[in-house]
Design an enzyme around this catalytic site. Structure first.
Site, PDB file in Angstrom:
ATOM      1  N   GLU A   1       4.605  -6.772  -4.973  1.00  0.00           N
ATOM      2  CA  GLU A   1       4.422  -7.758  -6.049  1.00  0.00           C
ATOM      3  C   GLU A   1       5.608  -7.737  -7.008  1.00  0.00           C
ATOM      4  OE1 GLU A   1       0.394  -6.274  -6.890  1.00  0.00           O
ATOM      5  OE2 GLU A   1      -0.310  -8.339  -6.641  1.00  0.00           O
TER       6      GLU A   1
ATOM      7  N   GLU B   1      -4.037  -3.853  -0.494  1.00  0.00           N
ATOM      8  CA  GLU B   1      -5.073  -3.617  -1.503  1.00  0.00           C
ATOM      9  C   GLU B   1      -6.492  -3.729  -0.966  1.00  0.00           C
ATOM     10  OE1 GLU B   1      -2.282  -5.205  -2.052  1.00  0.00           O
ATOM     11  OE2 GLU B   1      -1.540  -4.867  -4.079  1.00  0.00           O
TER      12      GLU B   1
END
Ligand code: 3HC
Ligand code: NAI
Length: 697
Positions: A104, A124
């Site tokens: 990210e 995740e």
């Protein structure tokens, strides 16, 4: 400036080096350091910023240890926004694994270069959450909805070449991450490349999200994070970036609050903690290059395959030439499977089935091996005979291991002159596939033999769990107990098929009776016969299944067991004879069948599992609750998102579980005696996880 990010101006390029070993997780100090670094670079009048990681990797993600604690500003989302909105050209140079929050951050920088060995991903969902720092909004804009959904809902690691092709990264270059990054930044500056702001890219293609949601939910077998992550990706398509970020945050916080998140993170850390034994600190394992395997049946062939795949030489001993040939056939067939799946090359296959594998009927062929795993019939007299022969044939210092499922490793060791070299290595079937290895430590086993077992497990890619000696060790002992609870429910009114269905709905890949058919009903039959002479009269043991076995039905291998496989339907159909026999047995015992709801079934089954597991921990057979949890995750198909039976118990609340056990005990006080450890934890207001923490402190 924080110590976790070192700032250095190299000409007009500001270099931010993250140093938060071992994996540069994006903890508080790193987040502070990144923001400070960008600000400093802007204040210093730099033209560009290079971000890279010191040591083995770029950022491997948010710091998982911070989850569940009050968040500390700046949140990673804000860090990413600060990086992306900087007027300077910001570039990431990646190596190792750029995962989760790491990717990210990278997607918030304006360009990305990586070494060829780098891997990227948004794993995740495997931790029960979703990418929560813009990953679900930026990745689809970069690579399209379909490709982003694939990465986000599977959490898979993507190699640099594929990442380049997809558009996650812009360039692959070899070299150190610093050199690589600096060269790329210079190149971009020379070209006058503009800042490329991912969040400003147009939204990606729309899909039939409702249909996808259902498909992904089904595939998750009860795990919700992939499906919820899909909804966040949907928001990136349907909403402006800022709105999409808000939606991502809401969904992220929803998942953060779930038991599944706690279960999966417990699994992540326990998987790593399980092989860390204080007693092994500083103990050197014995070298193992060549192993012997005794018996080339189901297990011996699987163990030999696993050893060959781990690069070890194998000498396998069978009873006669014919059995040895059959064993070779099994090993070759296992390795052919590995070849077909692209796990090994044809060259490796030839070496593994050629030079590395020897078959013999003569124990003297074992003179040079460093370790032996015995996998002959499950009979104490046969095992003892084999160990006496191994004692005579093997060199001093060779580790002598048994793959017994239930038998007493201490007794087996008495048939050798070297009990300190004897240990249990309990593999699971199929041994070259299943990840669990129970390392059964007997009374006299030497510490370096235990260390050798763990080192071998690691080499074979197993999750090794230390167990003490008892009938069935950790896993099979607990299994026998909860299977008995299920058997009791059948006598009292449930059907095997309702039980299997309730438990697959709970999340198990298969129900206990489908598993029994797969493993072979003869195994349980033999065990019941073995235990019959010492069985307590109060124990409730059904007879109908012995009648099925007596008729020659052993499950899948004979075409019939609890299920009938003759119609060719995958998984079979209920075997009508079984219900008839059950009904007859109930009548004989004077039992009026009662109704069980699916919830009742799950509760009793799990209560029995937890109660016996608490005894196993209380007696020291498993050192920590997490050892039981990992045994079940890797050996018994326990759903990972519950974290294991004892993490599940913690999340349910131990007082309520104990109260249920006490209530069940009113009818069957013999079977449902509460485990002393469970009673103690409830009395002290503690959890199983408190014991894990105590053990690691
Ligand atoms: N946070 C905290 N600790 C971490 C960590 C993380 N993200 N990743 C790894 N660690 C720890 C491990 O627990 C281990 O600690 P230990 O030595 O005390 O046992 C140590 O770092 C080394 O890890 P491994 O033993 O796993 O080392 P490997 O080299 O085998 O694997 C890895 C490295 C591939 C990075 C692997 O550790 C991994 O998969 N880590 C998790 C990656 C991940 O899931 N990232 C996403 C995090 S969630 C997130 O980013 C949320 C965001 O969207 C907001
Ligand atoms: P199996 O019956 O498939 O294989 C046993 C093999 O040992 C046969 O090929 C036989 O010829 C050989 N053998 C017997 N005596 C021998 C001797 N004296 N010398 C050399 N070879 C000999 O049995 P399986 O299922 O492979 O089980 C072996 C052991 O592994 C048992 O102790 C069992 O409890 C254990 N085990 C079995 C599991 C399973 O799911 N089948 C799982 C984990 C452990």
């Amino acid at each position: 400036m924080s110590n976790a990010v070192e700032y250095e101006l190299q000409g007009d390029i500001a270099v931010l080096k993250a140093q938060n070993p071992p994996v540069n997780a994006l903890g508080y100090d790193v987040r502070i350091g990144l923001v400070a670094g960008i600000e400093q670079a802007e204040a210093d009048g730099a033209r560009a910023v290079l971000i890279y990681g010191d040591g083995r990797t770029y950022f491997a993600g948010a710091d998982i240890r911070e989850f569940g604690k009050p968040p500390r500003e700046p949140l990673l989302t804000a860090v990413c926004e600060r990086i992306e909105s900087s007027p300077l050209l910001v570039v990431s140079s990646m190596h190792g694994t750029a995962l989760g929050g790491g990717l990210e951050v990278a997607m918030s920088t304006h360009y990305r270069v990586a070494v060829a060995s780098a891997k990227v991903g948004l794993p995740e969902v495997l931790l029960g959450i979703l990418p929560g720092a813009g990953g679900t909004q930026r990745l689809p804009r970069l690579i399209g909805t379909q490709a982003a959904l694939d990465m986000i809902t599977t959490g898979r690691h993507v190699g640099a070449a594929e990442a380049l092709e997809l558009g996650v990264i812009d360039k692959i270059n070899d070299g150190s991450p610093l050199e690589n990054g600096l060269n790329y930044v210079r190149e971009l500056l020379e070209q006058g490349a503009p800042r490329r702001v991912t969040s400003e890219l147009p939204a990606s293609e729309a899909l039939d999200f409702d249909a996808l949601y259902e498909t992904i939910l089904k595939k998750g077998r009860g795990q919700i994070s992939p499906a919820v992550a899909m909804r966040a990706v949907q928001a990136s398509v349907e909403l402006p970036f800022a709105e999409g970020m808000k939606r991502e945050r809401e969904l992220f916080m929803e998942l953060m609050a779930t038991d599944q998140r706690q279960g999966l993170i417990h699994s992540f850390f326990s998987e790593r903690a399980v092989s860390k034994l204080p007693e092994l600190k500083g103990v050197e394992p014995r070298p193992v290059a060549a192993i012997g395997v005794i018996g080339g049946g189901t297990m011996g062939a699987g163990i030999a395959t696993s050893a060959l795949l781990a690069g070890l030489d194998v000498t396998l001993i069978e009873m006669n030439a014919e059995a040895a040939e059959a064993a070779r056939g099994r090993i070759e067939s296992n390795l052919t499977g590995a070849l077909k799946r692209g796990k090994i090359t044809a060259e490796k296959y030839d070496a593994m089935t050629g030079k590395a594998l020897a078959l013999s009927t003569d124990y003297s062929a074992l003179g040079d091996v460093d370790l032996v795993v015995e996998a002959v019939f499950e009979e104490m007299s046969v095992k003892k005979d084999v160990f006496a022969k191994l004692d005579a044939a093997c060199k001093p210092g060779a580790v002598l291991a048994t793959n017994t499922s239930y038998l007493d490793v201490n007794e087996i060791a008495t048939s050798t002159s070297r009990p300190k070299d004897v240990i249990g290595l309990h593999f699971f079937s199929p041994a070259h596939v299943m990840k669990l290895l129970e390392v059964v430590v007997a009374d006299d086993t030497a510490p370096d033999v235990v260390a050798t077992a763990f080192a071998l497990g690691k080499k074979m890619g197993k999750i090794s769990v230390r167990a003490g000696v008892c009938d069935g060790f950790i896993g099979n002992r607990i299994l026998r107990h909860y299977r008995a609870a299920a058997d009791h429910m059948i006598l009292d009114g449930a059907s095997p098929y309702q039980i299997d269905k309730a438990l697959t709905d709970f999340g198990f890949a298969m129900g206990p009776y489908a598993v029994a058919d797969l493993a072979g009903l003869d195994i349980g039959w033999a065990m019941r016969k073995r235990l019959a002479p010492t069985r307590d009269a109060r124990e409730r043991v059904p007879k109908y299944i012995d009648q099925i076995c007596e008729a020659g039905h052993f499950g899948q291998k004979t075409g019939k067991g609890y299920y009938d496989y003759s119609g060719g339907k995958r998984g079979g159909v209920p075997n009508a004879e079984v219900m008839d026999l059950i009904t007859a047995e109930r009548a004989e015992l004077g039992i009026t069948p009662q109704d069980f709801t699916d919830a009742d079934i799950v509760r009793r089954y799990m209560a029995a599992m937890v109660n016996e597991a608490a005894r196993v921990v209380g007696e020291g057979i498993a050192r920590r609750p997490l050892d039981v949890d990992m045994t079940f995750l890797f050996g018994y198909g326990f759903p990972r998102y519950y974290g294991g039976p004892l993490k599940w118990a913690d999340l349910q609340g131990l007082p309520a579980l104990l109260a249920d056990i006490q209530a069940y005990a009113e009818k069957d006080p013999y079977f449902w005696q509460p485990a002393p450890l469970l009673e103690q934890l409830v009395a002290e207001g503690r959890t199983f996880d408190d014991l894990n923490k105590q053990a690691s402190s």
